[in-house]
Design an enzyme around this catalytic site. Sequence first.
Site, PDB file in Angstrom:
ATOM      1  N   GLU A   1      39.535  40.663  42.422  1.00 11.83           N
ATOM      2  CA  GLU A   1      39.163  41.824  41.600  1.00 11.83           C
ATOM      3  C   GLU A   1      39.150  41.335  40.165  1.00 11.83           C
ATOM      4  O   GLU A   1      40.206  41.106  39.585  1.00 11.83           O
ATOM      5  CB  GLU A   1      40.192  42.942  41.756  1.00 11.83           C
ATOM      6  CG  GLU A   1      40.230  43.593  43.114  1.00 11.83           C
ATOM      7  CD  GLU A   1      39.004  44.441  43.403  1.00 11.83           C
ATOM      8  OE1 GLU A   1      38.286  44.810  42.448  1.00 11.83           O
ATOM      9  OE2 GLU A   1      38.750  44.707  44.582  1.00 11.83           O
TER      10      GLU A   1
ATOM     11  N   CYS B   1      39.738  47.417  33.684  1.00 18.26           N
ATOM     12  CA  CYS B   1      38.619  46.546  34.064  1.00 18.26           C
ATOM     13  C   CYS B   1      37.341  47.342  34.309  1.00 18.26           C
ATOM     14  O   CYS B   1      36.250  46.850  34.086  1.00 18.26           O
ATOM     15  CB  CYS B   1      38.981  45.691  35.264  1.00 18.26           C
ATOM     16  SG  CYS B   1      39.794  46.599  36.573  1.00 18.26           S
TER      17      CYS B   1
ATOM     18  N   LYS C   1      53.389  37.730  43.001  1.00 25.46           N
ATOM     19  CA  LYS C   1      53.628  37.127  41.679  1.00 25.46           C
ATOM     20  C   LYS C   1      52.986  38.088  40.684  1.00 25.46           C
ATOM     21  O   LYS C   1      51.770  38.091  40.506  1.00 25.46           O
ATOM     22  CB  LYS C   1      52.966  35.748  41.601  1.00 25.46           C
ATOM     23  CG  LYS C   1      53.529  34.808  40.541  1.00 25.46           C
ATOM     24  CD  LYS C   1      53.528  35.300  39.121  1.00 25.46           C
ATOM     25  CE  LYS C   1      52.192  35.193  38.410  1.00 25.46           C
ATOM     26  NZ  LYS C   1      52.253  35.752  37.012  1.00 25.46           N
TER      27      LYS C   1
ATOM     28  N   GLU D   1      33.806  40.916  28.276  1.00 27.58           N
ATOM     29  CA  GLU D   1      34.827  41.946  28.449  1.00 27.58           C
ATOM     30  C   GLU D   1      35.790  41.871  27.267  1.00 27.58           C
ATOM     31  O   GLU D   1      36.398  40.836  27.020  1.00 27.58           O
ATOM     32  CB  GLU D   1      35.577  41.695  29.759  1.00 27.58           C
ATOM     33  CG  GLU D   1      36.594  42.757  30.087  1.00 27.58           C
ATOM     34  CD  GLU D   1      37.191  42.576  31.464  1.00 27.58           C
ATOM     35  OE1 GLU D   1      37.502  41.437  31.839  1.00 27.58           O
ATOM     36  OE2 GLU D   1      37.350  43.589  32.174  1.00 27.58           O
TER      37      GLU D   1
HETATM   38  P1  NAP Z   1      44.959  36.471  33.976  1.00 29.88           P
HETATM   39  O1  NAP Z   1      45.491  35.329  33.216  1.00 29.88           O
HETATM   40  O2  NAP Z   1      43.812  36.277  34.873  1.00 29.88           O
HETATM   41  O3  NAP Z   1      46.186  37.113  34.768  1.00 29.88           O
HETATM   42  C1  NAP Z   1      46.176  37.753  36.033  1.00 29.88           C
HETATM   43  C2  NAP Z   1      47.302  37.209  36.901  1.00 29.88           C
HETATM   44  O4  NAP Z   1      47.027  35.848  37.275  1.00 29.88           O
HETATM   45  C3  NAP Z   1      48.662  37.148  36.190  1.00 29.88           C
HETATM   46  O5  NAP Z   1      49.686  37.381  37.129  1.00 29.88           O
HETATM   47  C4  NAP Z   1      48.671  35.727  35.698  1.00 29.88           C
HETATM   48  O6  NAP Z   1      49.940  35.250  35.360  1.00 29.88           O
HETATM   49  C5  NAP Z   1      48.075  34.996  36.875  1.00 29.88           C
HETATM   50  N1  NAP Z   1      47.556  33.678  36.576  1.00 29.88           N
HETATM   51  C6  NAP Z   1      47.169  33.164  35.371  1.00 29.88           C
HETATM   52  N2  NAP Z   1      46.756  31.898  35.512  1.00 29.88           N
HETATM   53  C7  NAP Z   1      46.885  31.567  36.819  1.00 29.88           C
HETATM   54  C8  NAP Z   1      46.612  30.405  37.599  1.00 29.88           C
HETATM   55  N3  NAP Z   1      46.127  29.298  37.043  1.00 29.88           N
HETATM   56  N4  NAP Z   1      46.848  30.429  38.923  1.00 29.88           N
HETATM   57  C9  NAP Z   1      47.325  31.550  39.509  1.00 29.88           C
HETATM   58  N5  NAP Z   1      47.615  32.675  38.837  1.00 29.88           N
HETATM   59  C10 NAP Z   1      47.379  32.702  37.505  1.00 29.88           C
HETATM   60  O7  NAP Z   1      44.595  37.623  32.981  1.00 29.88           O
HETATM   61  P2  NAP Z   1      45.355  37.909  31.610  1.00 29.88           P
HETATM   62  O8  NAP Z   1      45.632  36.676  30.836  1.00 29.88           O
HETATM   63  O9  NAP Z   1      46.529  38.719  31.903  1.00 29.88           O
HETATM   64  O10 NAP Z   1      44.255  38.772  30.868  1.00 29.88           O
HETATM   65  C11 NAP Z   1      43.135  38.110  30.299  1.00 29.88           C
HETATM   66  C12 NAP Z   1      41.849  38.835  30.610  1.00 29.88           C
HETATM   67  O11 NAP Z   1      41.741  39.126  32.010  1.00 29.88           O
HETATM   68  C13 NAP Z   1      41.704  40.194  29.960  1.00 29.88           C
HETATM   69  O12 NAP Z   1      41.251  40.112  28.655  1.00 29.88           O
HETATM   70  C14 NAP Z   1      40.709  40.855  30.871  1.00 29.88           C
HETATM   71  O13 NAP Z   1      39.414  40.484  30.539  1.00 29.88           O
HETATM   72  C15 NAP Z   1      41.014  40.303  32.223  1.00 29.88           C
HETATM   73  N6  NAP Z   1      41.798  41.226  33.056  1.00 29.88           N
HETATM   74  C16 NAP Z   1      41.164  41.896  34.052  1.00 29.88           C
HETATM   75  C17 NAP Z   1      41.885  42.764  34.853  1.00 29.88           C
HETATM   76  C18 NAP Z   1      41.259  43.505  35.973  1.00 29.88           C
HETATM   77  O14 NAP Z   1      41.843  44.460  36.429  1.00 29.88           O
HETATM   78  N7  NAP Z   1      40.125  43.115  36.472  1.00 29.88           N
HETATM   79  C19 NAP Z   1      43.228  42.962  34.626  1.00 29.88           C
HETATM   80  C20 NAP Z   1      43.861  42.247  33.596  1.00 29.88           C
HETATM   81  C21 NAP Z   1      43.123  41.381  32.845  1.00 29.88           C
HETATM   82  P3  NAP Z   1      50.422  35.430  33.817  1.00 29.88           P
HETATM   83  O15 NAP Z   1      50.738  36.863  33.671  1.00 29.88           O
HETATM   84  O16 NAP Z   1      51.615  34.552  33.696  1.00 29.88           O
HETATM   85  O17 NAP Z   1      49.284  34.994  32.947  1.00 29.88           O
END
Ligand code: NAP
Length: 462
Positions: A245, A279, A170, A369
Site C-alpha cells: 500500500e 495517502c 514492525k 506526494e
Molecule cells: P517509509 O519509510 O516507507 O515507512 C513505512 C514503514 O517502513 C516504517 O515502518 C518504516 O520504518 C519501514 N521501513 C523504512 N525503510 C525500510 C526498509 N528498508 N525495509 C523495511 N522497512 C522499512 O515512510 P516514511 O519515511 O514514514 O514516510 C515517507 C513518505 O512515505 C511520506 O512522505 C509519504 O509519501 C509516504 N507514506 C505513505 C503512506 C501510505 O499510507 N501510503 C504512509 C506513510 C508514509 P521507520 O519508521 O523506521 O522509517
Amino acid sequence: MKAHDGMYIGGEWRAAAGTDAIEVVDPANEQIIAHVPAGTAEDVDAAVRAARAALPGWAATPPAGRAARVAALRDVLVARKGEIAATVTAELGAPLPFSQAVHAGVPILVAGSYAELAASYAFEEKVGNSTVYAEPVGVVGAITPWNYPLHQIVAKVAPALAAGCTIVLKPAEDTPLTAQLFAEAVHEAGIPAGVFNLVTGLGPVAGQALAEHDGVDLVSFTGSTAVGKQIGATAGAAVKRVALELGGKSANVILPSADLAKAVGVGVANVMGNSGQTCSAWTRMLVHSSQYDEAVALAAEAAAKYGDRIGPLVNAKQHARVRGYIEQGVAEGARLVAGGPEAPREQGYFVSPTVFADVTPEMTIAQEEIFGPVVSLIRYEDEDDALRIANGTVYGLAGAVWAGDDAEAVAFARRMDTGQVDINGGRFNPLAPFGGYKQSGVGRELGSHGLAEYLQTKSLQF
Ligand code: NAP
Ligand code: MG
C-alpha cells in the site's frame, strides 16, 4: 507516556536483544515523551520463530473460534478507546477529537468487520468435482507507517487473524506507543501466545530483517513507494507473497454541473484532516476554467478557516520536506493563495493550511506526494483534458468526482486509473477494497478482498 521496555514475543514482554533505543517525540512541542527498544535482526528472528510455532494451532482453530478472538480484540479497543486516542495524539500530534473519531474509531469498525467476516466467509467451496479450501498463507511480516498508526496495524492484523495467519509487526519508529498498546489489547483479548508478535525498531534494520526473513510467507507493507519497491524486489527474489500500500496523488475532479462550494469545501477538508498526512488525500483539485477563479477564492477561504486548528506534521524531517515542496511550488510559478512555507509557530512541526492556484499538471507539486496540508488547484478545459490530468501521475490510489448527478460522476470515475473514487462526497466504507492502481501498490486491504490477501487455495478433486 507509559512505554514497555521490551518486545511482545510469544505472548510476553521480553527484553530486547540489543540496547539501542528509539526516542518518541511529541511533534506538537518537540519534547521526548518515551523510549522504546530498537529491535535487531535477532529480535525479528525470535518473533518469527514464535509466530511459526503458533501457526499450526491458530490455522487449525475453526473460523468461529478465530472470529470470537477478533471480536474480543474489538471489544478491548472499544474499552481502551480514550487511552488509544491520547496516545496517538501524543506521538503523532493529531488534535484529540480527530484521534478519538478517526484514529481510535476507525480501527474499531475494521476489527468488528473482520470478526463478522471470519464467521461468515466461505473458507470452503465446491467447484465441479473439486472442493476448494481457503487456507492461511502462513506467517505474515507486517510493516506499517505512522500516519494512521492504529488503523494501518488493524487493517493488516485483523484480516490476518481472521484468515488463520500468525503475525510479526514492525510499526513505524515515530509511533511505537500505539503499537505497544495494540499488543496489550491482543493479550487482553486472549489471542494465543505467538499468534501476534511486536518488534519495535528502525526500518532499515528491523523492517528489512523482517522483509528478508525466510520464515515469513507474506510481507504486507504500507508506506513510501521508494521502500515499497525495495520490499517488492526482495519478496520477488524469494518467491514470497507481497502486499504493498504505497503513496498517492489523488485527483478531486469537479465537473461543471457540480455544487462547486460543496465540492471545494469538502475537498479542502479532505486534505487538511490529519494535516495532509493521508495517502489517499485529494491533493489535486481539478476545476473547469469557467469556474476556476471562484473555486480558488472558495478554497483559500476554506483553508484560512482552518487556521491553526490542524495538528503538526509527524517529525522534523517531514516538516522540512513539506516546507521544501511549498518553496518549490512558488519557485516553479504556482501562486500561493493561502498558507505558505513559513512555520506558523515557534515550537512544534506545524505547517499552515496551504492552497496553490495556477498549478500546471507537470509541476513537481502536482506530481509528487507532498504528505502535508497542501492543495493544488489545476485548471482544465474539457472532460478529456480533466481525465488526462487526473490520470497523469504514476499514482492511482484514490480520488473524487463531483457532478450534478451520480450517473455523470460515475461515467467519469470509471475512466480513472485509480482504486477508489468517492462520488459526490460518498462516505468511507470499511468493507470496500482499498488499494492502488499503478505505482500506488499491489493488493487490497479491508473487507473480504482484504481477507483474501491472507489466504491461499488448495483444491481437492473427487
Ligand atoms: P517509509 O519509510 O516507507 O515507512 C513505512 C514503514 O517502513 C516504517 O515502518 C518504516 O520504518 C519501514 N521501513 C523504512 N525503510 C525500510 C526498509 N528498508 N525495509 C523495511 N522497512 C522499512 O515512510 P516514511 O519515511 O514514514 O514516510 C515517507 C513518505 O512515505 C511520506 O512522505 C509519504 O509519501 C509516504 N507514506 C505513505 C503512506 C501510505 O499510507 N501510503 C504512509 C506513510 C508514509 P521507520 O519508521 O523506521 O522509517
Ligand atoms: Mg522512514
